[in-house]
Design an enzyme around this catalytic site. Sequence first.
Site, PDB file in Angstrom:
ATOM      1  N   LYS A   1       7.265  -2.934  -8.482  1.00 47.03           N
ATOM      2  CA  LYS A   1       6.566  -3.485  -7.883  1.00 47.03           C
ATOM      3  C   LYS A   1       4.806  -3.806  -8.471  1.00 47.03           C
ATOM      4  CE  LYS A   1       8.866  -3.843  -3.886  1.00 47.03           C
ATOM      5  NZ  LYS A   1       9.328  -2.916  -2.458  1.00 47.03           N
TER       6      LYS A   1
ATOM      7  N   GLN B   1       6.415   0.900   1.584  1.00 44.44           N
ATOM      8  CA  GLN B   1       8.224   0.851   1.212  1.00 44.44           C
ATOM      9  C   GLN B   1       9.066   1.826   2.143  1.00 44.44           C
ATOM     10  OE1 GLN B   1       8.564  -0.462  -1.978  1.00 44.44           O
ATOM     11  NE2 GLN B   1      11.134   0.127  -1.332  1.00 44.44           N
TER      12      GLN B   1
ATOM     13  N   ASP C   1       5.178  -7.904   3.119  1.00 43.79           N
ATOM     14  CA  ASP C   1       6.373  -8.199   3.503  1.00 43.79           C
ATOM     15  C   ASP C   1       7.543  -8.591   4.633  1.00 43.79           C
ATOM     16  OD1 ASP C   1       8.474  -6.537   1.659  1.00 43.79           O
ATOM     17  OD2 ASP C   1       8.246  -4.589   2.804  1.00 43.79           O
TER      18      ASP C   1
END
Length: 294
Positions: A56, A100, A123
């Site tokens: 990422k 994460q 997200d």
Amino acid sequence: MIETRARIIDGKASAQLVRARVRERCDALKQRGVTPGLVVVLVGEDPASQVYVKNKDKAATEAGFAVRTLRRPATISQGELLALVRELNGDPSVHGILVQLPLPKGLDSDAIVRALDPAKDVDGLHPENVAALAMGAPGLVPCTPAGCIELCDQLGAKLAGKRVVVIGRSMLVGKPFALLALARDATVTICHSKTADLPAVCREADVLVAAVGRPEMVKADWIRPGAIVLDVGINRLADGRLVGDVDFAGASAVAGAITPVPGGVGPMTIAMLMANTLTAAARRSGHLDLAYGR
Ligand code: NDP
């Protein structure tokens, strides 16, 4: 030897296209004095998470974003992690925050996600973004299902009036994909572990999405000839091979188009994370014309 009939969907190429569009718009935003900022928070030492975070970070750098990965030990307390999220919420140079998941044991990921500023939740997991998706309002959409829709778009597949079947009802993939397909006027069926006669339901699908986590569960005779098959599953077999939820060799003799694993849906997830970060920065700075779009 099975004759391959399906078009094999090249997720890497599709992801590259998304990332090129993002880079172009990022440049345009920078010319207007805004640099999209992404912060990735990695807690603990989970090896898979470390790889995802590294990828990422690399993709965000290539997009032209200002990206920072903040590493914290697994011993961080819930309060300390919440304080970090609040600090990032208040930082105007940060447009996207990604914590994460999964978090190490003892940390409440639900509470952490709820603490995010929804406008920075790249997200797309904050309840406000979930509600926006359900209501058809603008928000940030989870990256993997957004990537599946993007693949359909790039294939030129119109979902309106089509039968879409999604196997899996997680908040991360199955449910948001179903809502996205519904918003495109598809007729949507969501299947799960209690669905009766799953193969028969799947055979109705013009577009079949498998997001289960069971290696090669979907067989060739579950697929309507010519259907589009998007395989979200990532399963590591005992012999080390990576396979999806669909029996690729069998299914590709029946489907019209199918994603391989790896190299199908997977690369789209990171690409759509970049798209979400760009969109978050464009909205926050009032440059709506530079939000991700085609
Ligand atoms: P979850 O485990 O959260 O959800 C799995 C879903 O599959 C559940 O709804 C479950 O039903 C359903 N299911 C399980 N067994 C069966 C069965 N025998 N028949 C029908 N349905 C069944 O998984 P995720 O949605 O998070 O992920 C799914 C897969 O996608 C995994 O392999 C994951 O690794 C992969 N993935 C890939 C990504 C990518 O970038 N390509 C990103 C995210 C995930 P029930 O609700 O009844 O339990």
